[in-house]
Design a protein around this motif. Structure first.
Motif, PDB file in Angstrom:
ATOM      1  N   ASP A   1      -0.546  14.677 -49.926  1.00 37.23           N
ATOM      2  CA  ASP A   1      -0.559  13.306 -49.440  1.00 37.23           C
ATOM      3  C   ASP A   1      -0.610  12.312 -50.601  1.00 37.23           C
ATOM      4  O   ASP A   1       0.125  11.312 -50.600  1.00 37.23           O
ATOM      5  CB  ASP A   1      -1.762  13.093 -48.519  1.00 37.23           C
TER       6      ASP A   1
ATOM      7  N   ASP B   1       4.417  16.262 -42.107  1.00 35.88           N
ATOM      8  CA  ASP B   1       3.787  15.048 -41.598  1.00 35.88           C
ATOM      9  C   ASP B   1       3.343  14.148 -42.755  1.00 35.88           C
ATOM     10  O   ASP B   1       3.321  12.918 -42.621  1.00 35.88           O
ATOM     11  CB  ASP B   1       2.596  15.400 -40.707  1.00 35.88           C
TER      12      ASP B   1
ATOM     13  N   THR C   1       4.251  10.212 -42.668  1.00 35.62           N
ATOM     14  CA  THR C   1       3.200   9.190 -42.674  1.00 35.62           C
ATOM     15  C   THR C   1       3.151   8.407 -43.978  1.00 35.62           C
ATOM     16  O   THR C   1       2.407   7.433 -44.079  1.00 35.62           O
ATOM     17  CB  THR C   1       1.817   9.825 -42.422  1.00 35.62           C
TER      18      THR C   1
END
Length: 246
Positions: free
Chosen positions: A123, A199, A203
């Motif tokens: 992330d 994801d 995102t």
């Protein structure tokens, strides 16, 4: 200090004997698949995260990239990369992937080959890549497949004769550090689920273009262990485009 196994003399010597080290991109089992997912490099500004020997940086320059920046934590890898690279538009920096902090819109293409499983947080990397990419820029990466990283040892289960029984997958949803064995040496890697990779892109402002689990080409089946790679996925390749700023 981030862990840097590739500057360990014993490990580096073993790695240097691999086909992908000696033959370059043509010696990498996933290259034929990855090559098809790469964008047009002509006139583009390129960043390579975990560039290693610089093979992908050289490829980008050969195909018209206006500038190429390769970063890697290993001084030994970068030393080889600098020796191999004859293009003035390619520069190398010794730094961890996690520490990149380039200005907005610095690059048109970001690539990463089999390096992100050494990074704790995908992330965090996706956020930084989004920031330094120009609008519509492309992020293409390969990483060890979550099926391959889940259990940790990254070795098969064998019967009493030494024949392969199956590949263990366990603790899949428990992400984090794994102590794997690679080239007979202990190496720290970080398991992430498929959800975390995909994801994590969505995102963080990316639109996913392609997802491929590369298979080794038949002409490489003669290499020891290569045909066994057809029994479970070892790698994941994803192509994404910056859709919005985050």
């Amino acid at each position: 200090m981030k862990e840097n196994k590739y500057d360990d003399p014993v490990f580096f010597e073993k790695y240097s004997q691999m086909s992908r080290s000696q033959q370059g991109l043509e010696g990498a089992g996933e290259w034929e698949t990855l090559q098809k997912l790469l964008p047009d490099f002509a006139g583009k500004r390129v960043l390579d995260l975990g560039c290693g020997y610089g093979w992908h940086c050289i490829y980008a320059a050969e195909h018209g990239a206006s500038s190429v920046t390769g970063i890697d934590l290993s001084e030994k890898m970068l030393e080889v990369a600098r020796e191999k690279t004859q293009f003035p538009q390619v520069r190398y920096q010794c730094m961890p992937i996690e520490d990149i902090d380039y200005p907005e819109n610095s690059f048109d293409i970001v690539v990463s080959s089999l390096a992100l499983h050494y990074v704790p947080s995908f992330d965090a990397v996706a956020k930084k890549v989004n920031s330094c990419l120009a609008p519509g820029g492309v992020f293409v990466f390969s990483a060890e497949h979550p099926v391959f990283t889940a259990y940790g040892t990254q070795d098969w289960y064998y019967d009493e004769t030494g024949a392969i029984l199956h590949f263990p997958v366990d603790n899949y949803f428990y992400e984090g550090k794994r102590e794997a064995t690679f080239l007979g040496e202990k190496v720290t890697k970080y398991h992430k689920t498929l959800t975390t990779y995909l994801d994590g892109l969505l995102t963080n402002g990316f639109a996913i273009q392609r997802i491929v689990e590369p298979q080794p080409p038949a002409h490489m089946f003669h290499i020891e262990g290569m045909k066994d790679e057809m029994r479970r996925p070892m790698m994941l390749i994803v192509s994404a485009r910056k859709a919005r700023k985050v």
